[in-house]
Design a protein around this motif. Structure first.
Motif, PDB file in Angstrom:
ATOM      1  N   MET A   1      -5.888   9.992   0.594  1.00 51.72           N
ATOM      2  CA  MET A   1      -6.236   8.665   0.049  1.00 51.72           C
ATOM      3  C   MET A   1      -5.748   7.521   0.701  1.00 51.72           C
ATOM      4  SD  MET A   1      -9.533   9.112  -0.477  1.00 51.72           S
ATOM      5  CE  MET A   1     -10.234   7.758  -0.920  1.00 51.72           C
ATOM      6  N   LEU A   2      -4.128   7.556   0.429  1.00 55.66           N
ATOM      7  CA  LEU A   2      -3.176   6.682   0.585  1.00 55.66           C
ATOM      8  C   LEU A   2      -3.030   6.495   2.247  1.00 55.66           C
ATOM      9  CD1 LEU A   2      -0.699   7.300  -2.074  1.00 55.66           C
ATOM     10  CD2 LEU A   2      -2.015   5.386  -1.984  1.00 55.66           C
ATOM     11  N   ALA A   3      -3.138   7.873   2.652  1.00 55.36           N
ATOM     12  CA  ALA A   3      -2.913   7.649   4.273  1.00 55.36           C
ATOM     13  C   ALA A   3      -4.029   6.935   5.004  1.00 55.36           C
ATOM     14  CB  ALA A   3      -2.789   9.220   4.571  1.00 55.36           C
ATOM     15  N   ALA A   4      -5.360   7.290   4.515  1.00 60.05           N
ATOM     16  CA  ALA A   4      -6.572   6.833   4.985  1.00 60.05           C
ATOM     17  C   ALA A   4      -6.662   5.191   4.805  1.00 60.05           C
ATOM     18  CB  ALA A   4      -7.675   7.608   4.300  1.00 60.05           C
ATOM     19  N   ASP A   5      -6.273   4.920   3.799  1.00 63.21           N
ATOM     20  CA  ASP A   5      -6.267   3.605   3.200  1.00 63.21           C
ATOM     21  C   ASP A   5      -5.343   2.844   4.149  1.00 63.21           C
ATOM     22  OD1 ASP A   5      -6.957   1.209   1.955  1.00 63.21           O
ATOM     23  OD2 ASP A   5      -5.155   1.282   0.692  1.00 63.21           O
ATOM     24  N   ALA A   6      -4.030   3.340   4.448  1.00 62.66           N
ATOM     25  CA  ALA A   6      -3.064   2.845   5.211  1.00 62.66           C
ATOM     26  C   ALA A   6      -3.732   2.505   6.637  1.00 62.66           C
ATOM     27  CB  ALA A   6      -1.823   3.335   5.347  1.00 62.66           C
ATOM     28  N   ALA A   7      -4.260   3.766   7.202  1.00 65.90           N
ATOM     29  CA  ALA A   7      -4.826   3.885   8.754  1.00 65.90           C
ATOM     30  C   ALA A   7      -6.002   2.915   8.732  1.00 65.90           C
ATOM     31  CB  ALA A   7      -5.259   5.195   8.753  1.00 65.90           C
ATOM     32  N   TYR A   8      -6.804   2.536   7.717  1.00 66.03           N
ATOM     33  CA  TYR A   8      -7.669   1.607   7.706  1.00 66.03           C
ATOM     34  C   TYR A   8      -7.278   0.100   8.030  1.00 66.03           C
ATOM     35  CZ  TYR A   8     -11.911  -1.118   6.199  1.00 66.03           C
ATOM     36  OH  TYR A   8     -12.739  -2.256   6.253  1.00 66.03           O
ATOM     37  N   LYS A   9      -6.243  -0.102   7.221  1.00 63.61           N
ATOM     38  CA  LYS A   9      -5.565  -1.502   7.108  1.00 63.61           C
ATOM     39  C   LYS A   9      -4.890  -1.645   8.445  1.00 63.61           C
ATOM     40  CE  LYS A   9      -5.075  -1.875   1.949  1.00 63.61           C
ATOM     41  NZ  LYS A   9      -4.143  -1.667   0.803  1.00 63.61           N
ATOM     42  N   ARG A  10      -4.275  -0.614   8.895  1.00 62.63           N
ATOM     43  CA  ARG A  10      -3.641  -0.720  10.248  1.00 62.63           C
ATOM     44  C   ARG A  10      -4.701  -0.971  11.259  1.00 62.63           C
ATOM     45  NH1 ARG A  10      -1.643   4.047  10.684  1.00 62.63           N
ATOM     46  NH2 ARG A  10      -3.260   4.698  11.975  1.00 62.63           N
ATOM     47  N   ASN A  11      -5.732  -0.385  11.307  1.00 65.44           N
ATOM     48  CA  ASN A  11      -6.782  -0.390  12.348  1.00 65.44           C
ATOM     49  C   ASN A  11      -7.339  -1.775  12.283  1.00 65.44           C
ATOM     50  OD1 ASN A  11      -6.098   2.110  13.120  1.00 65.44           O
ATOM     51  ND2 ASN A  11      -7.930   3.085  12.367  1.00 65.44           N
ATOM     52  N   ALA A  12      -7.616  -2.098  10.994  1.00 62.98           N
ATOM     53  CA  ALA A  12      -8.094  -3.623  11.014  1.00 62.98           C
ATOM     54  C   ALA A  12      -7.184  -4.600  11.372  1.00 62.98           C
ATOM     55  CB  ALA A  12      -8.427  -3.698   9.440  1.00 62.98           C
ATOM     56  N   ALA A  13      -6.071  -4.452  11.201  1.00 61.00           N
ATOM     57  CA  ALA A  13      -5.083  -5.587  11.662  1.00 61.00           C
ATOM     58  C   ALA A  13      -5.098  -5.468  13.094  1.00 61.00           C
ATOM     59  CB  ALA A  13      -3.687  -5.147  11.147  1.00 61.00           C
ATOM     60  N   LEU A  14      -5.075  -4.249  13.750  1.00 61.25           N
ATOM     61  CA  LEU A  14      -4.889  -4.226  15.088  1.00 61.25           C
ATOM     62  C   LEU A  14      -6.425  -4.739  15.795  1.00 61.25           C
ATOM     63  CD1 LEU A  14      -3.516  -0.718  15.551  1.00 61.25           C
ATOM     64  CD2 LEU A  14      -2.367  -2.562  16.142  1.00 61.25           C
ATOM     65  N   LEU A  15      -7.447  -4.566  15.087  1.00 58.40           N
ATOM     66  CA  LEU A  15      -8.582  -4.911  15.497  1.00 58.40           C
ATOM     67  C   LEU A  15      -8.646  -6.405  15.507  1.00 58.40           C
ATOM     68  CD1 LEU A  15     -11.410  -4.173  16.733  1.00 58.40           C
ATOM     69  CD2 LEU A  15     -12.501  -4.199  14.506  1.00 58.40           C
ATOM     70  N   ASN A  16      -8.365  -7.112  14.516  1.00 55.84           N
ATOM     71  CA  ASN A  16      -8.087  -8.523  14.312  1.00 55.84           C
ATOM     72  C   ASN A  16      -7.101  -8.880  15.457  1.00 55.84           C
ATOM     73  OD1 ASN A  16      -9.743  -8.664  12.316  1.00 55.84           O
ATOM     74  ND2 ASN A  16      -8.186  -8.730  10.553  1.00 55.84           N
TER      75      ASN A  16
END
Length: 132
Positions: free
Chosen positions: A45-60
């Motif tokens: 869950m922590l890895a998925a949350d980190a990946a989600y945040k990283r992907n959101a930042a990259l998309l932004n």
């Protein structure tokens, strides 16, 4: 006879203790396994949350870069070029339904495509077309 009952009772008591001991070991193993699963789930869950945040930042970042590039292009482009680009993309969007099934591999080349290319080739290069 009493001695045999006593011997059986002692034997049963030993088996009972052995079974209880095995049960205790199995319960401990199950608790350890459950703890490991919970830990693994938490890490996932922590890895998925980190990946989600990283992907959101990259998309932004990508979207911000795209906006900056679009603004820069439109500021530097001549109005005629902007008009031609707009017409081109409108044409592309208009032809998407014709090409969609072909691009998905569900149909043949849209009707008239090859003919249009041949006509354009003949008009732009009549001497080469005549040699064919």
């Amino acid at each position: 006879m009493m001695a045999s009952y006593l011997a059986q009772e002692v034997q049963l008591a030993r088996r009972h203790d052995k079974i209880l001991s095995q049960r205790s070991v199995l319960l401990q193993q199950m608790e350890n396994h459950l703890g490991d699963k919970k830990t693994e789930h938490t890490l996932q869950m922590l890895a998925a949350d980190a990946a989600y945040k990283r992907n959101a930042a990259l998309l932004n970042d990508i979207e911000a870069t795209e906006k900056r590039l679009q603004a820069r292009i439109h500021l530097q482009s001549h109005p005629d070029i902007v008009k031609i680009e707009t017409l081109y993309w409108a044409s592309v969007e208009e032809s998407i339904p014709k090409w969609e099934q072909f691009l998905l591999g569900r149909a043949q080349t849209p009707v008239g495509f090859e003919k249009k290319n041949l006509i354009k080739y003949n008009v732009s290069h009549p001497e080469e077309a005549a040699q064919r």
